[in-house]
Design an enzyme around this catalytic site. Sequence first.
Site, mmCIF file in Angstrom:
data_model
loop_
_atom_site.group_PDB
_atom_site.id
_atom_site.type_symbol
_atom_site.label_atom_id
_atom_site.label_comp_id
_atom_site.label_asym_id
_atom_site.label_seq_id
_atom_site.Cartn_x
_atom_site.Cartn_y
_atom_site.Cartn_z
ATOM 1 C CB CYS A 55 -1.003 -0.028 1.150
ATOM 2 S SG CYS A 55 -2.372 1.163 0.905
ATOM 3 C CD GLU B 183 -2.352 -6.234 4.792
ATOM 4 O OE1 GLU B 183 -2.552 -5.062 5.127
ATOM 5 O OE2 GLU B 183 -1.773 -6.558 3.725
ATOM 6 C CG HIS C 71 -4.085 -3.421 2.360
ATOM 7 N ND1 HIS C 71 -3.158 -3.092 3.321
ATOM 8 C CD2 HIS C 71 -4.644 -2.252 1.959
ATOM 9 C CE1 HIS C 71 -3.160 -1.783 3.501
ATOM 10 N NE2 HIS C 71 -4.052 -1.254 2.684
#
Length: 216
Positions: free
Chosen positions: A83, A199, A197
């Site tokens: 990001c 994650e 992202h």
Amino acid sequence: MTRPHVAVLDYGSGNLRSAVRAMERAGAEVTLTSDRQVAQEADGLLVPGVGAYAACMAGLSAIRGQEVIGRRLAGGRPVLGICVGMQILFSRGVEHGVETAGCDEWPGTVERLQAPVVPHMGWNTVEVPAESRLFAGIADERFYFVHSYGVREWELVTNDRTRAPLVTWTETGPDAERGDRFVAAVENGPLSATQFHPEKSGDAGAALLRNWVLSL
């Protein structure tokens, strides 16, 4: 078998705990740190980032993070940005008319997306180069984005580390007239980064992080 050691760089920005947990699930031994020596010596360095470009660069400068990143790359040691952690790898960011110098690992400007709806939030497919290792097995999957700024033009760059970078693209909208095309990921020898992202991107994001950990 020894697990690769990944240092998650703590410079006051990013979803740090989420990043640590995601890297652990990807098979790494993880240390959250702002210590330059630990970050320098790890098998891999993860640079997270959320919020304003200028604030992230100020936090990075406070711990001499640019120096760590530069030294690692000079030695061919892997770095992954996520990001705003990707955005700060470019030459500059422009927010609200204020220009901030970045790490300058890649030429290019981070600027506000030109789309009817900003911030851009949601799940996107991406246009992945055929040679990609980061997206191996997941090139057709969707990934989660949440941002208002991005790199809308790629400035061709080659360097001593590697061949020309592999650039992955996507758009904010369903068609070119409504959306805005921007860089979704870059693979450049030891330096990789994603605007989305991983994650927060479910199984596809977990697979991408495993691909990176397995390359360490």
